[in-house]
Design a protein around this motif. Sequence first.
Motif, PDB file in Angstrom:
ATOM      1  N   ILE A  25      -3.927   4.013  -5.019  1.00  8.43           N
ATOM      2  CA  ILE A  25      -2.950   3.476  -4.016  1.00  8.43           C
ATOM      3  C   ILE A  25      -1.559   4.139  -5.265  1.00  8.43           C
ATOM      4  O   ILE A  25      -0.816   4.907  -5.137  1.00  8.43           O
ATOM      5  CB  ILE A  25      -2.341   1.989  -4.176  1.00  8.43           C
ATOM      6  N   GLY A  26      -2.092   3.994  -6.636  1.00 10.55           N
ATOM      7  CA  GLY A  26      -1.243   4.491  -7.889  1.00 10.55           C
ATOM      8  C   GLY A  26       0.405   3.912  -8.442  1.00 10.55           C
ATOM      9  O   GLY A  26       0.614   2.868  -7.908  1.00 10.55           O
ATOM     10  N   THR A  27       1.054   4.823  -8.153  1.00 10.78           N
ATOM     11  CA  THR A  27       2.508   4.703  -8.329  1.00 10.78           C
ATOM     12  C   THR A  27       3.443   4.680  -7.119  1.00 10.78           C
ATOM     13  O   THR A  27       4.391   4.148  -7.025  1.00 10.78           O
ATOM     14  CB  THR A  27       3.182   5.115  -9.496  1.00 10.78           C
ATOM     15  N   ASN A  28       2.300   4.689  -5.916  1.00 12.78           N
ATOM     16  CA  ASN A  28       3.207   4.305  -4.310  1.00 12.78           C
ATOM     17  C   ASN A  28       3.887   3.566  -3.667  1.00 12.78           C
ATOM     18  O   ASN A  28       4.032   3.324  -3.001  1.00 12.78           O
ATOM     19  CB  ASN A  28       1.897   5.697  -3.242  1.00 12.78           C
ATOM     20  N   VAL A  84       3.891  -5.551  -6.918  1.00 15.41           N
ATOM     21  CA  VAL A  84       4.848  -6.599  -6.422  1.00 15.41           C
ATOM     22  C   VAL A  84       4.614  -6.953  -5.327  1.00 15.41           C
ATOM     23  O   VAL A  84       4.156  -7.719  -4.259  1.00 15.41           O
ATOM     24  CB  VAL A  84       5.687  -7.202  -6.261  1.00 15.41           C
ATOM     25  N   VAL A  85       4.650  -5.508  -4.346  1.00 15.78           N
ATOM     26  CA  VAL A  85       4.592  -5.527  -3.187  1.00 15.78           C
ATOM     27  C   VAL A  85       2.594  -4.891  -2.467  1.00 15.78           C
ATOM     28  O   VAL A  85       2.383  -5.606  -1.651  1.00 15.78           O
ATOM     29  CB  VAL A  85       5.130  -3.411  -2.261  1.00 15.78           C
ATOM     30  N   ILE A  86       1.876  -4.530  -3.916  1.00 19.07           N
ATOM     31  CA  ILE A  86       0.149  -5.219  -3.702  1.00 19.07           C
ATOM     32  C   ILE A  86      -0.052  -5.750  -4.061  1.00 19.07           C
ATOM     33  O   ILE A  86      -0.848  -6.649  -3.332  1.00 19.07           O
ATOM     34  CB  ILE A  86      -0.465  -4.461  -4.633  1.00 19.07           C
ATOM     35  N   ILE A  87       1.257  -7.320  -5.135  1.00 21.77           N
ATOM     36  CA  ILE A  87       0.375  -8.651  -4.371  1.00 21.77           C
ATOM     37  C   ILE A  87       0.693  -9.336  -3.412  1.00 21.77           C
ATOM     38  O   ILE A  87      -0.368  -9.826  -2.864  1.00 21.77           O
ATOM     39  CB  ILE A  87       1.256  -9.274  -6.027  1.00 21.77           C
ATOM     40  N   ASN A  88       1.555  -8.681  -3.116  1.00 23.12           N
ATOM     41  CA  ASN A  88       2.351  -9.705  -1.638  1.00 23.12           C
ATOM     42  C   ASN A  88       1.533  -9.339  -0.239  1.00 23.12           C
ATOM     43  O   ASN A  88       1.109 -10.327   0.157  1.00 23.12           O
ATOM     44  CB  ASN A  88       3.538  -9.103  -1.487  1.00 23.12           C
ATOM     45  N   TYR A  89       1.208  -8.168  -0.404  1.00 22.74           N
ATOM     46  CA  TYR A  89      -0.164  -8.236   0.527  1.00 22.74           C
ATOM     47  C   TYR A  89      -1.169  -8.440   0.599  1.00 22.74           C
ATOM     48  O   TYR A  89      -2.074  -9.559   1.270  1.00 22.74           O
ATOM     49  CB  TYR A  89      -0.259  -6.382   0.176  1.00 22.74           C
ATOM     50  N   PHE A  90      -1.716  -9.082  -0.625  1.00 23.62           N
ATOM     51  CA  PHE A  90      -2.812  -9.836  -1.095  1.00 23.62           C
ATOM     52  C   PHE A  90      -2.959 -11.100  -0.998  1.00 23.62           C
ATOM     53  O   PHE A  90      -3.569 -11.688  -0.332  1.00 23.62           O
ATOM     54  CB  PHE A  90      -3.605  -9.857  -2.821  1.00 23.62           C
ATOM     55  N   MET A  91      -1.497 -12.116  -1.209  1.00 22.43           N
ATOM     56  CA  MET A  91      -1.392 -12.968  -1.343  1.00 22.43           C
ATOM     57  C   MET A  91      -1.139 -13.757   0.754  1.00 22.43           C
ATOM     58  O   MET A  91      -1.693 -14.603   1.231  1.00 22.43           O
ATOM     59  CB  MET A  91      -0.098 -13.479  -1.533  1.00 22.43           C
TER      60      MET A  91
END
Length: 290
Positions: A174-177, A181-188
Amino acid sequence: MYKFKKNNSTILKKAIYYMLLSALSFTFLNVFIKYLSDFSTYQKVFFRGLGSLFFTMCYLMYHKIPMLGNKKKLLITRGVLGVTSMSLFFAATNHLTIGTAVSLRYTAPIFAAILAVVFLKEKIYKLQWVFFLVAMLGVFLIKGFAAEINTIGLILVMSSAFFSGLVYVIITKIGTNDHPVVIINYFMWISVLIGGVLSINNWKVPQGNEWTLLFSLGIFGYFGQLFMTKAYQLGTVNKIVPLKYVEVIFTMILGVLWFGDVYPVLSLLGVLMVIVALVLNVFYKKKAKI
């Protein structure tokens, strides 16, 4: 010159402070997971995600950051792998002392490094293999002398570490794309959806302070991640990364005080071998890249 050094010293102290707060937050998360053993793994996954969603959603809306992100397939994959790793770890705590479970979960960087060779074409240096061998010997030492460890618990926690290693690979892709917090939000969100659906047939209605403890899983998890991120932003990794493993020590201490956990001397030696080997791996890898 003196002022510059003083400022650097102040920044490092702040980074250490944040990392210790992170370790303490994750420690309470670990202990509450163990304490709430009467609840199903997936119900705990559900509340872990729900508690953090409040903060991630508020952050994204306040800063007007697009929630869907860019690398949607990778974001979903990261979320599913993260939920798998988390579920396996939560399940493992039903079979292991919480300190042992946490220390064995920290073998994830070994799997991450090996998987990175396969998927990211990264290189593992010869001395790194030595560190990995020492860490795995530590795992066998823990298994051999911690009487409470059973095969099911060991398989669950090592499987959790493996999937956590896969998460590292996906995050690298995913890198800096996408915003962190978006990554964490998907996870949650995926944690809430999967945990909620899978716990329907085994749902236990919380009583009294159990509501507070369940929601606190997400709160401590979120702030543990937040403080760790702030620490990495302020301090150089090689100076503060050992403090990340203070979580193991904190968790073991609370495990002894709260649950009456007992750790044989040779089992503690195994934990020490795992931690030292992984810290040395971080130092060496950073130095080798210079």
